[in-house]
Design a protein around this motif. Structure first.
Motif, mmCIF file in Angstrom:
data_model
loop_
_atom_site.group_PDB
_atom_site.id
_atom_site.type_symbol
_atom_site.label_atom_id
_atom_site.label_comp_id
_atom_site.label_asym_id
_atom_site.label_seq_id
_atom_site.Cartn_x
_atom_site.Cartn_y
_atom_site.Cartn_z
ATOM 1 N N ALA A 2 0.834 -1.207 0.000
ATOM 2 C CA ALA A 2 0.000 0.000 0.000
ATOM 3 C C ALA A 2 0.868 1.256 0.000
ATOM 4 O O ALA A 2 0.532 2.246 -0.664
ATOM 5 C CB ALA A 2 -0.934 -0.002 1.204
ATOM 6 N N GLU A 3 1.981 1.214 0.710
ATOM 7 C CA GLU A 3 2.874 2.377 0.779
ATOM 8 C C GLU A 3 3.439 2.699 -0.607
ATOM 9 O O GLU A 3 3.489 3.852 -1.007
ATOM 10 C CB GLU A 3 4.006 2.094 1.772
ATOM 11 N N ALA A 4 3.840 1.688 -1.333
ATOM 12 C CA ALA A 4 4.387 1.901 -2.674
ATOM 13 C C ALA A 4 3.317 2.422 -3.628
ATOM 14 O O ALA A 4 3.566 3.357 -4.401
ATOM 15 C CB ALA A 4 4.977 0.598 -3.208
ATOM 16 N N VAL A 5 2.143 1.835 -3.578
ATOM 17 C CA VAL A 5 1.056 2.276 -4.453
ATOM 18 C C VAL A 5 0.682 3.721 -4.142
ATOM 19 O O VAL A 5 0.496 4.536 -5.051
ATOM 20 C CB VAL A 5 -0.166 1.344 -4.321
ATOM 21 N N LEU A 6 0.588 4.057 -2.863
ATOM 22 C CA LEU A 6 0.277 5.435 -2.491
ATOM 23 C C LEU A 6 1.364 6.395 -2.955
ATOM 24 O O LEU A 6 1.076 7.527 -3.340
ATOM 25 C CB LEU A 6 0.079 5.556 -0.980
#
Length: 85
Positions: A2-6
């Motif tokens: 999720a951190e990378a996608v965000l």
């Protein structure tokens, strides 16, 4: 994940291209309002801090098992040690 996608969405919401290793990935959608990147940035920060807190609690629990409870939990995860994998 999720951190990378965000992180990607945060850059793209400001109509910025994203460089990922040797690939240059252009922004796939039109620029958004100023409030959108701000909201996505806050979510990105929140997820980052959540990951940091979870990692710190996990490390503290490992040290608790090793030094306070003195059980074999910590030794079981070390490679090449008796009882390790």
């Amino acid at each position: 994940m999720a951190e990378a996608v965000l992180g990607f969405v945060l850059c793209w919401s400001g109509n910025e291209s994203m460089s990922f290793f040797w690939l240059l990935i252009p922004a796939p959608f039109a620029p958004t309002s100023k409030a959108t990147p701000h909201s996505i940035g806050e979510a990105h920060d929140l997820v980052g801090w959540a990951i940091t807190v979870i990692a710190a609690v996990h490390a503290a629990a490992a040290l608790l098992h090793h030094y306070v409870l003195r059980d074999e939990v910590f030794k079981r995860v070390l490679p090449g040690k008796p009882g390790g994998t």
